[in-house]
Design a protein around this motif. Structure first.
Motif, PDB file in Angstrom:
ATOM      1  N   LEU A 351       0.838  -1.194   0.000  1.00  0.00           N
ATOM      2  CA  LEU A 351       0.000   0.000   0.000  1.00  0.00           C
ATOM      3  C   LEU A 351       0.874   1.246   0.000  1.00  0.00           C
ATOM      4  O   LEU A 351       1.767   1.389   0.839  1.00  0.00           O
ATOM      5  N   SER A 352       0.631   2.158  -0.943  1.00  0.00           N
ATOM      6  CA  SER A 352       1.406   3.394  -1.036  1.00  0.00           C
ATOM      7  C   SER A 352       0.687   4.579  -0.404  1.00  0.00           C
ATOM      8  O   SER A 352       1.300   5.418   0.244  1.00  0.00           O
ATOM      9  N   LYS A 353      -0.638   4.630  -0.568  1.00  0.00           N
ATOM     10  CA  LYS A 353      -1.406   5.784  -0.099  1.00  0.00           C
ATOM     11  C   LYS A 353      -2.869   5.384   0.005  1.00  0.00           C
ATOM     12  O   LYS A 353      -3.341   4.508  -0.730  1.00  0.00           O
ATOM     13  N   VAL A 354      -3.597   6.048   0.903  1.00  0.00           N
ATOM     14  CA  VAL A 354      -5.041   5.873   1.023  1.00  0.00           C
ATOM     15  C   VAL A 354      -5.716   7.169   0.583  1.00  0.00           C
ATOM     16  O   VAL A 354      -5.384   8.244   1.090  1.00  0.00           O
ATOM     17  N   LEU A 355      -6.640   7.041  -0.357  1.00  0.00           N
ATOM     18  CA  LEU A 355      -7.385   8.189  -0.865  1.00  0.00           C
ATOM     19  C   LEU A 355      -8.859   7.954  -0.545  1.00  0.00           C
ATOM     20  O   LEU A 355      -9.461   6.998  -1.045  1.00  0.00           O
ATOM     21  N   VAL A 356      -9.430   8.787   0.300  1.00  0.00           N
ATOM     22  CA  VAL A 356     -10.830   8.660   0.686  1.00  0.00           C
ATOM     23  C   VAL A 356     -11.648   9.656  -0.128  1.00  0.00           C
ATOM     24  O   VAL A 356     -11.430  10.872  -0.049  1.00  0.00           O
ATOM     25  N   VAL A 357     -12.573   9.138  -0.928  1.00  0.00           N
ATOM     26  CA  VAL A 357     -13.455   9.990  -1.729  1.00  0.00           C
ATOM     27  C   VAL A 357     -14.745  10.175  -0.944  1.00  0.00           C
ATOM     28  O   VAL A 357     -15.592   9.278  -0.879  1.00  0.00           O
ATOM     29  N   TRP A 358     -14.877  11.339  -0.314  1.00  0.00           N
ATOM     30  CA  TRP A 358     -16.038  11.644   0.543  1.00  0.00           C
ATOM     31  C   TRP A 358     -17.166  12.154  -0.347  1.00  0.00           C
ATOM     32  O   TRP A 358     -17.139  13.266  -0.843  1.00  0.00           O
ATOM     33  N   ASN A 359     -18.204  11.324  -0.502  1.00  0.00           N
ATOM     34  CA  ASN A 359     -19.263  11.591  -1.480  1.00  0.00           C
ATOM     35  C   ASN A 359     -20.496  12.236  -0.860  1.00  0.00           C
ATOM     36  O   ASN A 359     -21.539  12.306  -1.502  1.00  0.00           O
ATOM     37  N   ASN A 360     -20.395  12.702   0.378  1.00  0.00           N
ATOM     38  CA  ASN A 360     -21.528  13.271   1.093  1.00  0.00           C
ATOM     39  C   ASN A 360     -21.400  14.792   1.131  1.00  0.00           C
ATOM     40  O   ASN A 360     -20.524  15.330   1.815  1.00  0.00           O
TER      41      ASN A 360
END
Length: 587
Positions: A351-360
């Motif tokens: 794992l290199s990075k965590v990208l959280v796409v907040w859709n709210n």
């Protein structure tokens, strides 16, 4: 003022970036012609630049230098007293170029105007080594030996005797060739380092539709910060010049076709005129000033019709900026499940990075102090609209080729399963590689395609709620999805995973790959009504999706396969210490 510099200034004034008000300007371009260092006196030019009202030791100034014979020797740049000015120049070497600051340009050649698109067509057979009169004698000897051993290699020189000084022709012995038109018969054109590092031969070759073969170890290619030249040129180390023909003859026809396509794209889009070179320079600077709106690496490098490519050959050729994979989590409001997932993901070594796409859009993401403390970078992106397609946007923050798209409720996967899935993707980077699988079947009663989620031996889709794919597919999904598929997906909040499977299968003509035997994917703590898939209409719509997408494509691109990838020693009775992946789920 030279004709070329006049065109540069004219292009700037006509561009969307120009303002006549210096108080609004971010970058200043001096109206002093510095294109050709052979045509100005350095002392007087330095004094003239220093006298400009806004010069301030060159800070935020852009100085152009790109005419043949005017390669910006670093000593000359220093002598010009450019201070902190940005140099947009041709013929940079790796030790004089300042990445992310200067802009590398092609050495401009006015002879490219003699070549038209219509002349590009037709069979190409020769390797043409065009005349570079300032080649090192050692290179000339090497090339002459090669030309004597290979009949399909044409080595040209500037003509002498009664043709002396007439550089519209090139000679080989008593044979005379029109230049640059002879380049149009070539499949490959050699660009060798001479007394000056930059050569107009590069632009002349590309204008003729000829694949450049670069033999100049320290040369910084034009617009190298944003263009991936390995897609459009062959690079040979200067010490390996003797193996030139072996390298070229080993290339497959598909690889040559891909190189030719990219040569045309780069030249037509960025290099074919003073105006396009100038505007590309401004675009690069604009992306640096406003990185949040910058084009992605793929957007710079891929043509508007990438679906025309039969096979995504570049997937095997592009070097990633970062190793490993980026986990892209689409989430709306399940914070507890999201945090649990993040803590599980960081246990995967690759794992290199965590990208959280907040859709709210109605609720802000948790305060930074509330997020799990992890040893990998974490970035939260707040979307402007609640769309499923947001999970596939090629965000600039994704610096790896591999993307793990995963739903916020897929908390049952182990670190071994994730790591093994990534290992399989590395073997098949053009496929969707993942965990939950589905298939499509033809219904003889309704005469329509049907989505099938029951367990079968056959699969044709891997759902992107937990799957690896190349960032290129995110770019295609965002920019080149056929018909109104993407709009339909966002309107109905369904089938984005099916749409991605259709897209990849249509380009590659290959099936996805399921990994590990795990078949059950259920959020243990989620209330059933929270999940989109709990709606009965959801399953009906998915069958409608397959039928609708097949009609838009004009055929059924999905490929059915009976195949699953498991670790080699998964079921063998060996000690755990001999196995790489012990924690693999079961049925």
């Amino acid at each position: 003022m030279s004709r070329e510099f006049y065109f540069i200034l004219q292009s700037i004034i006509e561009s969307k970036y120009y303002t006549p008000n210096p108080d609004e300007a971010c970058i200043f371009v001096p109206s002093i012609d510095t294109l050709n260092q052979n045509r100005f006196r350095t002392l007087e030019t330095s004094q003239a630049l220093a006298s400009l009202t806004y010069w301030s030791e060159g800070e935020n100034h852009l100085v152009f230098n790109m005419i043949p014979g005017s390669v910006p020797d670093y000593s000359t740049v220093v002598e010009l007293s450019l201070g902190r000015a940005i140099v947009a120049g041709a013929g940079f070497s790796s030790w004089t170029y300042r990445p992310g600051f200067d802009v590398s340009l092609p050495v401009y050649s006015p002879t490219t105007g003699q070549l038209s698109d219509a002349q590009h067509k037709g069979a190409k057979s020769w390797l043409i080594v065009s005349s570079q009169t300032n080649l090192h004698p050692e290179y000339m000897r090497e090339l002459w030996h090669l030309a004597q051993d290979h009949s399909d290699m044409l080595l040209l020189e500037a003509c002498t005797s009664d043709l002396q000084g007439n550089y519209s022709v090139r000679c080989r012995g008593d044979e005379v060739y029109q230049y640059p038109h002879i380049l149009q018969q070539a499949r490959f054109c050699l660009v060798v380092r001479g007394a000056r590092l930059g050569q107009p031969t590069l632009l002349e070759a590309m204008a003729a539709g000829c694949i450049p073969v670069i033999c100049a170890d320290s040369l910084v290619m034009p617009f190298q910060d944003v263009l991936d030249w390995k897609r459009a040129a062959i690079f040979i180390a200067e010490d390996d010049l003797g193996s030139l023909m072996d390298v070229l003859t080993s290339l497959s026809d598909d690889r040559v076709a891909e190189l030719q396509r990219q040569v045309h794209w780069f030249y037509d889009r960025y290099l074919s005129s003073i105006k396009k070179i100038t505007l590309t320079t401004l675009d690069i600077l604009n992306d640096r000033v406003f990185p949040q709106h910058a084009r992605t690496y793929e957007e710079w490098n891929m043509s508007p019709d990438p679906l025309a490519t039969k096979s995504p050959l570049f997937l095997q050729l592009t070097a990633p900026r970062s190793q490993g994979f980026t986990a892209v989590i689409l989430t709306y409001d399940r914070v507890e499940s999201l945090f649990s997932l993040i803590q599980k993901l960081v246990k995967a070594p690759s794992l290199s990075k965590v990208l959280v796409v907040w859709n709210n859009q109605r609720k802000s993401p948790p305060h930074p102090s509330m997020w799990p403390k992890i040893n990998k970078p974490l970035k939260v992106i707040q979307t402007k609209e609640n769309k499923l397609s947001n999970r596939f946007y090629p965000y600039e923050e994704i610096e790896t080729e591999a993307i793990l798209t995963i739903d916020d409720d897929i908390v049952m996967l182990t670190s071994d399963e994730l790591e093994f899935g990534y290992e399989v993707w590395r073997e098949f980077p053009d496929r969707i590689v993942g965990f939950p699988s589905r298939t499509h079947v033809w219904d003889n009663v309704t005469m329509r395609w049907k989505y099938e989620s029951e367990w079968t031996n056959q699969i044709s889709m891997v759902l992107t709620g937990a799957a690896f794919h190349h960032k290129y597919w995110s770019y295609l999904y965002t920019t080149s999805m056929p018909g109104n598929i993407k709009d339909w997906v966002d309107e109905h909040m369904n089938c984005e995973d099916i749409a991605m499977n259709f897209l990849v299968a249509n380009v590659t003509k290959k099936a996805p790959i399921k990994v590990t035997p795990r078949k059950k994917f259920k959020c243990p703590k989620c209330i059933n009504t929270e999940m989109l898939s709990a709606d009965l209409n959801h399953m009906m719509e998915r069958s409608q999706c397959i039928d609708r997408f097949a009609a838009i494509y004009g055929s059924m691109p999905l490929q059915t396969v009976e195949f699953r990838a498991d670790p080699v020693l998964y079921k063998d009775n060996f000690p755990e210490k001999l196995k790489r992946f012990n924690d693999i789920g079961s049925l």
